[in-house]
Design a protein around this motif. Structure first.
Motif, PDB file in Angstrom:
ATOM      1  N   SER A   1      -7.201   3.103 -16.099  1.00 46.45           N
ATOM      2  CA  SER A   1      -8.045   4.257 -16.389  1.00 46.45           C
ATOM      3  C   SER A   1      -9.052   3.994 -17.498  1.00 46.45           C
ATOM      4  CB  SER A   1      -7.164   5.451 -16.774  1.00 46.45           C
ATOM      5  OG  SER A   1      -6.369   5.138 -17.902  1.00 46.45           O
ATOM      6  N   ASP A   2      -8.717   3.100 -18.435  1.00 47.15           N
ATOM      7  CA  ASP A   2      -9.630   2.843 -19.539  1.00 47.15           C
ATOM      8  C   ASP A   2     -10.304   1.477 -19.445  1.00 47.15           C
ATOM      9  OD1 ASP A   2      -7.309   1.475 -19.927  1.00 47.15           O
ATOM     10  OD2 ASP A   2      -6.953   2.160 -21.972  1.00 47.15           O
ATOM     11  N   ARG A   3     -10.025   0.742 -18.375  1.00 44.14           N
ATOM     12  CA  ARG A   3     -10.671  -0.551 -18.164  1.00 44.14           C
ATOM     13  C   ARG A   3     -11.004  -0.679 -16.683  1.00 44.14           C
ATOM     14  NH1 ARG A   3      -6.941  -4.775 -21.727  1.00 44.14           N
ATOM     15  NH2 ARG A   3      -7.110  -3.671 -23.710  1.00 44.14           N
ATOM     16  N   GLN A   4     -12.225  -0.343 -16.332  1.00 45.58           N
ATOM     17  CA  GLN A   4     -12.612  -0.297 -14.932  1.00 45.58           C
ATOM     18  C   GLN A   4     -12.463  -1.655 -14.245  1.00 45.58           C
ATOM     19  OE1 GLN A   4     -13.351   2.035 -12.924  1.00 45.58           O
ATOM     20  NE2 GLN A   4     -14.086   0.841 -11.187  1.00 45.58           N
ATOM     21  N   GLY A   5     -12.671  -2.748 -14.972  1.00 45.58           N
ATOM     22  CA  GLY A   5     -12.624  -4.064 -14.349  1.00 45.58           C
ATOM     23  C   GLY A   5     -11.244  -4.542 -13.992  1.00 45.58           C
ATOM     24  N   ASN A   6     -10.197  -3.954 -14.575  1.00 44.06           N
ATOM     25  CA  ASN A   6      -8.829  -4.404 -14.347  1.00 44.06           C
ATOM     26  C   ASN A   6      -8.223  -3.684 -13.151  1.00 44.06           C
ATOM     27  OD1 ASN A   6      -9.179  -5.978 -16.574  1.00 44.06           O
ATOM     28  ND2 ASN A   6      -7.599  -5.016 -17.818  1.00 44.06           N
ATOM     29  N   ILE A   7      -7.872  -4.462 -12.128  1.00 44.20           N
ATOM     30  CA  ILE A   7      -7.292  -3.926 -10.902  1.00 44.20           C
ATOM     31  C   ILE A   7      -5.985  -4.648 -10.634  1.00 44.20           C
ATOM     32  CG2 ILE A   7      -7.720  -3.388  -8.477  1.00 44.20           C
ATOM     33  CD1 ILE A   7     -10.670  -4.275  -9.112  1.00 44.20           C
ATOM     34  N   TYR A   8      -4.976  -3.899 -10.225  1.00 41.90           N
ATOM     35  CA  TYR A   8      -3.691  -4.477  -9.833  1.00 41.90           C
ATOM     36  C   TYR A   8      -3.489  -4.237  -8.340  1.00 41.90           C
ATOM     37  CZ  TYR A   8      -2.926  -4.466 -14.863  1.00 41.90           C
ATOM     38  OH  TYR A   8      -3.051  -4.667 -16.211  1.00 41.90           O
ATOM     39  N   LEU A   9      -3.048  -5.269  -7.655  1.00 44.26           N
ATOM     40  CA  LEU A   9      -2.871  -5.205  -6.212  1.00 44.26           C
ATOM     41  C   LEU A   9      -1.481  -5.697  -5.840  1.00 44.26           C
ATOM     42  CD1 LEU A   9      -3.980  -4.877  -3.300  1.00 44.26           C
ATOM     43  CD2 LEU A   9      -4.817  -7.240  -3.489  1.00 44.26           C
ATOM     44  N   ALA A  10      -0.728  -4.856  -5.151  1.00 44.32           N
ATOM     45  CA  ALA A  10       0.601  -5.229  -4.668  1.00 44.32           C
ATOM     46  C   ALA A  10       0.525  -5.469  -3.173  1.00 44.32           C
ATOM     47  CB  ALA A  10       1.614  -4.126  -4.973  1.00 44.32           C
ATOM     48  N   ILE A  11       0.883  -6.648  -2.758  1.00 46.75           N
ATOM     49  CA  ILE A  11       0.963  -7.002  -1.348  1.00 46.75           C
ATOM     50  C   ILE A  11       2.376  -7.472  -1.086  1.00 46.75           C
ATOM     51  CG2 ILE A  11       0.147  -8.532   0.471  1.00 46.75           C
ATOM     52  CD1 ILE A  11      -1.895  -6.488  -0.237  1.00 46.75           C
ATOM     53  N   SER A  12       3.144  -6.618  -0.422  1.00 45.94           N
ATOM     54  CA  SER A  12       4.561  -6.891  -0.178  1.00 45.94           C
ATOM     55  C   SER A  12       5.251  -7.086  -1.527  1.00 45.94           C
ATOM     56  CB  SER A  12       4.722  -8.103   0.731  1.00 45.94           C
ATOM     57  OG  SER A  12       6.061  -8.229   1.144  1.00 45.94           O
ATOM     58  N   ALA A  13       5.884  -8.238  -1.744  1.00 40.95           N
ATOM     59  CA  ALA A  13       6.645  -8.464  -2.972  1.00 40.95           C
ATOM     60  C   ALA A  13       5.822  -9.182  -4.034  1.00 40.95           C
ATOM     61  CB  ALA A  13       7.904  -9.265  -2.668  1.00 40.95           C
ATOM     62  N   ARG A  14       4.539  -9.427  -3.780  1.00 33.95           N
ATOM     63  CA  ARG A  14       3.697 -10.130  -4.735  1.00 33.95           C
ATOM     64  C   ARG A  14       2.733  -9.169  -5.419  1.00 33.95           C
ATOM     65  NH1 ARG A  14       1.907 -15.993  -2.220  1.00 33.95           N
ATOM     66  NH2 ARG A  14       4.014 -16.842  -1.948  1.00 33.95           N
ATOM     67  N   LEU A  15       2.431  -9.499  -6.666  1.00 35.13           N
ATOM     68  CA  LEU A  15       1.551  -8.662  -7.467  1.00 35.13           C
ATOM     69  C   LEU A  15       0.427  -9.526  -8.031  1.00 35.13           C
ATOM     70  CD1 LEU A  15       1.031  -5.866  -8.685  1.00 35.13           C
ATOM     71  CD2 LEU A  15       2.518  -6.492 -10.593  1.00 35.13           C
ATOM     72  N   TYR A  16      -0.808  -9.022  -7.907  1.00 34.85           N
ATOM     73  CA  TYR A  16      -1.981  -9.761  -8.364  1.00 34.85           C
ATOM     74  C   TYR A  16      -2.794  -8.892  -9.309  1.00 34.85           C
ATOM     75  CZ  TYR A  16      -0.863 -12.670  -4.309  1.00 34.85           C
ATOM     76  OH  TYR A  16      -0.212 -13.472  -3.406  1.00 34.85           O
ATOM     77  N   LYS A  17      -3.606  -9.561 -10.140  1.00 42.91           N
ATOM     78  CA  LYS A  17      -4.468  -8.848 -11.076  1.00 42.91           C
ATOM     79  C   LYS A  17      -5.860  -9.453 -11.062  1.00 42.91           C
ATOM     80  CE  LYS A  17      -5.033  -7.475 -15.930  1.00 42.91           C
ATOM     81  NZ  LYS A  17      -4.470  -7.504 -17.305  1.00 42.91           N
TER      82      LYS A  17
ATOM     83  N   GLY B   1      11.592  -9.780 -13.786  1.00 46.42           N
ATOM     84  CA  GLY B   1      12.294  -8.528 -14.048  1.00 46.42           C
ATOM     85  C   GLY B   1      12.044  -7.461 -13.008  1.00 46.42           C
ATOM     86  N   LEU B   2      11.078  -7.682 -12.122  1.00 52.35           N
ATOM     87  CA  LEU B   2      10.756  -6.703 -11.092  1.00 52.35           C
ATOM     88  C   LEU B   2      11.630  -6.973  -9.874  1.00 52.35           C
ATOM     89  CD1 LEU B   2       8.815  -4.340 -10.540  1.00 52.35           C
ATOM     90  CD2 LEU B   2       7.232  -5.966  -9.534  1.00 52.35           C
ATOM     91  N   ILE B   3      12.681  -6.179  -9.729  1.00 50.16           N
ATOM     92  CA  ILE B   3      13.652  -6.398  -8.665  1.00 50.16           C
ATOM     93  C   ILE B   3      13.657  -5.201  -7.713  1.00 50.16           C
ATOM     94  CG2 ILE B   3      15.147  -7.869 -10.070  1.00 50.16           C
ATOM     95  CD1 ILE B   3      16.902  -5.465 -10.608  1.00 50.16           C
ATOM     96  N   GLY B   4      14.264  -5.387  -6.569  1.00 51.59           N
ATOM     97  CA  GLY B   4      14.405  -4.271  -5.641  1.00 51.59           C
ATOM     98  C   GLY B   4      13.560  -4.406  -4.391  1.00 51.59           C
ATOM     99  N   GLY B   5      12.946  -5.597  -4.182  1.00 48.72           N
ATOM    100  CA  GLY B   5      12.206  -5.794  -2.945  1.00 48.72           C
ATOM    101  C   GLY B   5      10.723  -5.523  -3.079  1.00 48.72           C
ATOM    102  N   ASP B   6      10.107  -5.108  -1.988  1.00 48.74           N
ATOM    103  CA  ASP B   6       8.665  -4.931  -1.944  1.00 48.74           C
ATOM    104  C   ASP B   6       8.190  -3.822  -2.878  1.00 48.74           C
ATOM    105  OD1 ASP B   6       8.505  -6.892  -0.046  1.00 48.74           O
ATOM    106  OD2 ASP B   6       8.603  -5.507   1.637  1.00 48.74           O
ATOM    107  N   ILE B   7       7.008  -4.018  -3.450  1.00 51.01           N
ATOM    108  CA  ILE B   7       6.387  -3.024  -4.314  1.00 51.01           C
ATOM    109  C   ILE B   7       5.682  -2.009  -3.429  1.00 51.01           C
ATOM    110  CG2 ILE B   7       4.743  -2.646  -6.180  1.00 51.01           C
ATOM    111  CD1 ILE B   7       5.112  -5.703  -6.798  1.00 51.01           C
ATOM    112  N   ARG B   8       6.039  -0.756  -3.570  1.00 52.37           N
ATOM    113  CA  ARG B   8       5.439   0.275  -2.710  1.00 52.37           C
ATOM    114  C   ARG B   8       4.467   1.183  -3.448  1.00 52.37           C
ATOM    115  NH1 ARG B   8      10.002   4.076  -0.363  1.00 52.37           N
ATOM    116  NH2 ARG B   8      10.435   2.134   0.710  1.00 52.37           N
ATOM    117  N   PHE B   9       4.452   1.120  -4.792  1.00 49.31           N
ATOM    118  CA  PHE B   9       3.530   1.983  -5.534  1.00 49.31           C
ATOM    119  C   PHE B   9       3.244   1.380  -6.897  1.00 49.31           C
ATOM    120  CE2 PHE B   9       1.975   5.609  -7.900  1.00 49.31           C
ATOM    121  CZ  PHE B   9       1.244   6.319  -6.951  1.00 49.31           C
ATOM    122  N   LEU B  10       1.967   1.463  -7.330  1.00 42.45           N
ATOM    123  CA  LEU B  10       1.535   1.026  -8.649  1.00 42.45           C
ATOM    124  C   LEU B  10       0.868   2.189  -9.366  1.00 42.45           C
ATOM    125  CD1 LEU B  10      -0.067  -2.452  -7.864  1.00 42.45           C
ATOM    126  CD2 LEU B  10       2.062  -2.064  -9.106  1.00 42.45           C
TER     127      LEU B  10
END
Length: 360
Positions: free
Chosen positions: A235-251, A266-275
């Motif tokens: 919200s305070d940094r427009q250029g920073n985007i996080y993308l979850a694709i299945s169990a992987r997370l990108y920035k 530390g991120l356990i529990g399978g696929d990421i469904r919400f950021l």
């Protein structure tokens, strides 16, 4: 004497560890009051006592912080599921609901509703994500992206991949509403001109390398409806985007031009469904059964003791309280500020005056 000193030190250490663990735990308040199957939550931007929930049985409204709920939208059809709710920017009287039976609009905070979008088939009719902006409404269905520039009076469907792929999530930063991000099973698409043109900046496909440049084969819309994917813009940094694709997370730190694999320790529990990206670089993630916050170099689980079934989405209110929309209802916690956890020095506090190990 040494024996008793060792036992005393051991008991003290165990006690300190127990106190440390307890201090790091969080408690969740059940806000459900009888409602269940909560898919998402929308909280009034000024008065956090006013809460809307999108559930499997319609839209429910509470004006007293979840003590009482009233059904304000009950859709007809084989599915009454509501997937997402949105306010019109700067006007919280105007409410929008993305449902499995079309897209609905309320001009009076949910008192009356009108369906302003209905697809040609059940895949187009299934509205799973939406973002409402002054420049238009961007509606994601299981059969492509639809856009309206006149508040739902007319719609047009995007061509190419966005017009035939299951849309998973839509996001936009507050500082740059002309830049819109759409996640589908084919990857991440960005429009930098309020939806006039689109470019795929991240390629992803079931079972393929996320960074591959190979073009995916055409398929029918909605074939990847169970494929998880989500994105969030700080919200305070427009250029920073996080993308979850299945169990992987990108920035990405440059509005999607380049991407790096983000920490997943530390991120356990399978696929990421919400950021969820809040202010001050706060980042939250939800897996099927867990809620996590990124702190330092790793993810900390916040959902220990949260017996709520599947976690569908997260939200923050204006005071900073975290909400989890879950299969068993709506739950709320007050997150501890990052880097200010209690109990870090409890052992040294309680061990004051005790002999050192090498002295024993």
């Amino acid at each position: 004497m040494k024996k008793y000193a060792i036992v005393s030190a051991t008991v003290l250490f165990v006690f300190a560890v127990v106190v440390f663990v307890s201090a790091g735990e969080v408690s969740w308040q059940d806000m459900s009051a009888g409602i269940s199957g909560v898919n998402s939550v929308l909280i009034h931007p000024v008065d956090p006592r006013i809460i809307y929930t999108a559930t499997d049985k319609g839209v429910f409204l509470s004006r007293d912080s979840g003590a009482n709920w009233r059904n304000v939208l009950f859709t007809r059809g084989s599915s009454r599921r509501v997937n997402q709710l949105s306010f019109y920017p700067g006007d919280d009287d105007k409410l929008y609901a993305a449902t499995e039976n079309g897209f609905f609009y309320s001009p009076d905070r949910g008192k009356s509703w009108k369906r302003i979008f209905r697809g040609k088939n059940y895949l187009e009719n299934a509205c799973v994500a939406a973002i409402v902006l002054p420049s238009g409404i961007f509606l994601g269905t299981r059969a492509g992206l639809f856009i309206s520039k006149d508040n739902g009076k007319s719609w047009y469907k995007r061509g190419a991949d966005l017009g035939k792929s299951n849309i998973l999530a839509i996001a936009c930063g507050r500082k740059d509403p002309a830049t819109i991000y759409v996640v589908c099973a084919r990857g991440l698409y960005i429009s930098r001109d309020a939806g006039l043109s689109w470019k795929r900046v991240f390629l992803s496909r079931l079972g393929s390398d996320a960074q591959s440049e190979e073009e995916p084969e055409d398929d029918e819309g909605g074939s990847d409806s169970d494929y998880p994917g989500h994105c969030a813009v700080e919200s305070d940094r427009q250029g920073n985007i996080y993308l979850a694709i299945s169990a992987r997370l990108y920035k990405s730190q440059d509005q999607g031009v380049s991407w790096d694999l983000f920490a997943g320790y530390g991120l356990i529990g399978g696929d990421i469904r919400f950021l969820l990206a809040g202010g001050s670089s706060d980042l939250y993630a939800a897996t099927k059964s867990g809620v996590f916050r990124f702190e330092g170099l790793r993810w900390q689980e916040l959902s220990l003791g949260l017996y709520a079934g599947e976690v569908n989405s997260l939200a923050l209110d204006s005071p900073g309280n975290l909400y989890a929309a879950c299969a068993r209802g709506l739950f709320k916690m007050v997150p501890e500020p990052s880097g200010q956890k209690e109990g870090k020095d409890l052992f040294s506090i309680y061990a004051r005056g005790e002999p050192e190990i090498n002295e024993v």
